[in-house]
Design an enzyme around this catalytic site. Structure first.
Site, PDB file in Angstrom:
ATOM      1  N   ALA A 104       0.866  -1.193   0.000  1.00 28.53           N
ATOM      2  CA  ALA A 104       0.000   0.000   0.000  1.00 28.53           C
ATOM      3  C   ALA A 104       0.899   1.239   0.000  1.00 28.53           C
ATOM      4  O   ALA A 104       0.762   2.138   0.832  1.00 28.53           O
ATOM      5  CB  ALA A 104      -0.954   0.006   1.187  1.00 28.53           C
ATOM      6  N   HIS A 139       3.122   4.590  -0.618  1.00 31.51           N
ATOM      7  CA  HIS A 139       2.929   6.011  -0.922  1.00 31.51           C
ATOM      8  C   HIS A 139       4.314   6.641  -0.999  1.00 31.51           C
ATOM      9  O   HIS A 139       5.332   5.946  -0.834  1.00 31.51           O
ATOM     10  CB  HIS A 139       2.045   6.669   0.145  1.00 31.51           C
ATOM     11  CG  HIS A 139       2.497   6.394   1.545  1.00 31.51           C
ATOM     12  ND1 HIS A 139       3.634   6.950   2.082  1.00 31.51           N
ATOM     13  CD2 HIS A 139       1.993   5.587   2.513  1.00 31.51           C
ATOM     14  CE1 HIS A 139       3.795   6.522   3.322  1.00 31.51           C
ATOM     15  NE2 HIS A 139       2.818   5.691   3.603  1.00 31.51           N
ATOM     16  N   HIS A 194       7.046   5.719   1.510  1.00 33.64           N
ATOM     17  CA  HIS A 194       7.797   4.474   1.310  1.00 33.64           C
ATOM     18  C   HIS A 194       8.871   4.666   0.237  1.00 33.64           C
ATOM     19  O   HIS A 194       9.977   4.137   0.356  1.00 33.64           O
ATOM     20  CB  HIS A 194       6.855   3.356   0.836  1.00 33.64           C
ATOM     21  CG  HIS A 194       5.840   2.925   1.838  1.00 33.64           C
ATOM     22  ND1 HIS A 194       4.506   3.196   1.709  1.00 33.64           N
ATOM     23  CD2 HIS A 194       5.964   2.231   2.993  1.00 33.64           C
ATOM     24  CE1 HIS A 194       3.854   2.679   2.734  1.00 33.64           C
ATOM     25  NE2 HIS A 194       4.705   2.104   3.532  1.00 33.64           N
ATOM     26  N   LEU A 216       7.450  12.119   5.663  1.00 34.03           N
ATOM     27  CA  LEU A 216       6.946  12.912   4.539  1.00 34.03           C
ATOM     28  C   LEU A 216       5.520  13.343   4.848  1.00 34.03           C
ATOM     29  O   LEU A 216       4.730  12.528   5.356  1.00 34.03           O
ATOM     30  CB  LEU A 216       6.972  12.087   3.258  1.00 34.03           C
ATOM     31  CG  LEU A 216       8.019  12.514   2.221  1.00 34.03           C
ATOM     32  CD1 LEU A 216       9.406  12.469   2.818  1.00 34.03           C
ATOM     33  CD2 LEU A 216       7.947  11.651   0.988  1.00 34.03           C
ATOM     34  N   GLU A 228      10.667   7.435  10.058  1.00 35.85           N
ATOM     35  CA  GLU A 228      10.587   8.059  11.386  1.00 35.85           C
ATOM     36  C   GLU A 228       9.148   8.324  11.810  1.00 35.85           C
ATOM     37  O   GLU A 228       8.912   8.686  12.959  1.00 35.85           O
ATOM     38  CB  GLU A 228      11.402   9.364  11.398  1.00 35.85           C
ATOM     39  CG  GLU A 228      12.898   9.103  11.302  1.00 35.85           C
ATOM     40  CD  GLU A 228      13.744  10.355  11.345  1.00 35.85           C
ATOM     41  OE1 GLU A 228      13.174  11.480  11.300  1.00 35.85           O
ATOM     42  OE2 GLU A 228      14.978  10.221  11.382  1.00 35.85           O
TER      43      GLU A 228
END
Ligand code: PAF
Length: 293
Positions: free
Chosen positions: A40, A42, A45, A184, A156
């Site tokens: 999944a 985004h 990743h 992010l 993180e």
């Protein structure tokens, strides 16, 4: 089957095939990076892959929705799975290999070994999701041993998970270097997460309140306000914004995760939050500015 293509990336499903590829690269003198995920994917990743490519020459991404880290009533069966899409994204991000094992490759019949990191897992998400970090520690120990990578990258956003993984790698003498990658965020501050896709349009509009509440509390603590008071106000702000339940808002030391009582904190500290919005449980964390400097 070794070497089958899913999307545009070479995909292996057996530990032996993963090891053969990694050992081949190492024999050529290449450094290998690992980016474990549950799919999944985004942009967050993909930034792990980018971070791994800064430190190593070839990146292995893994996709495994690990059943042992989900509690009863959590979203294991409904967790989004789209390997073809994820494989194409990983190839575009520069990963060289996808390891996507079936459950029986990771947990064959008779599997009986547990991995538990005590202390670090008692608070925050460990308290709210009993057993979760035992499952994470178990699967990450396996992935690190299976891949034999030089470095592995974790986000993180899951700061407590990163602390647990650093500790288990140190305690168990796993030679892979553990690297963190910064969170992010969407333009409105919401931390990117696979579970953001559970949010309805109305909930999505409410979700950035989590980052806002943590940012405000961190600034207050940096300015000398008692952490317990600032965190209680942040939790109340989340309820007022429309979050269904708040698991915690808590200020802790960045490395040990020990509670922070003094303001401003004497050592590097972070503020952590977890709260439920509709079907989603959102987590976030950020540093207390200037703490420990
Ligand atoms: O952060 C995740 O996606 C998972 O917890 C991990 C590290 C891949 C272990 O299943």
């Amino acid at each position: 089957m070794a070497g089958a293509m899913a999307g545009a990336i070479e995909t292996v499903r057996r530990v032996g095939d993963l090891r053969a590829r990694v050992r081949g690269w190492k024999a050529e003198g290449l450094r290998v990076g690992l980016t474990p995920t549950m799919g999944a994917l985004h942009e967050g990743h993909l930034s792990l892959v980018a971070r791994a490519l800064e430190a190593t020459d070839r990146v292995v991404a893994t996709i495994f929705v690990n059943p042992t880290q989900f509690g009863a009533g959590e979203d294991f069966s409904t967790y989004p799975r789209d390997e073809a899409r994820d494989g194409a994204l990983l190839a575009r991000a520069g990963a060289s290999l996808l390891f996507a094992p079936p459950v029986e490759e990771m947990y064959p019949p008779g599997f009986a070994t547990e991995v538990r990191v005590s202390g670090l897992t008692d608070c925050l998400c460990g308290a709210a999701r009993p057993g979760h970090f035992d499952g994470v520690a178990q699967v990450v120990t396996k992935l690190l041993n299976q891949a034999e990578a030089d470095a592995a990258v974790f986000g993180e956003k899951d700061w407590q998970q990163l602390a647990v993984i650093r500790r288990l790698a140190r305690d168990l003498d796993i030679p892979t270097e553990i690297l963190g990658a910064p969170i992010l965020r969407e333009a409105d501050g919401l931390a990117m997460s696979s579970r953001n896709r559970y949010l309805t349009a109305e909930e999505r509009a409410v979700a950035p309140a989590l980052a806002r509440a943590l940012t405000a509390a961190a600034a207050e603590i940096a300015g000398g306000r008692a952490p317990a008071e600032a965190c209680a106000d942040a939790a109340a702000a989340l309820q007022a914004a429309g979050f269904r339940a708040v698991d915690y808002v808590d200020c802790r030391e960045a490395d040990s995760l020990a509670p922070v009582q003094s303001a401003p904190p004497a050592r590097p500290a972070r503020i952590f939050g977890a709260a439920h919005l509709g079907r989603a449980r959102l987590i976030d964390n950020l540093p207390v500015p200037g703490a420990g400097r």
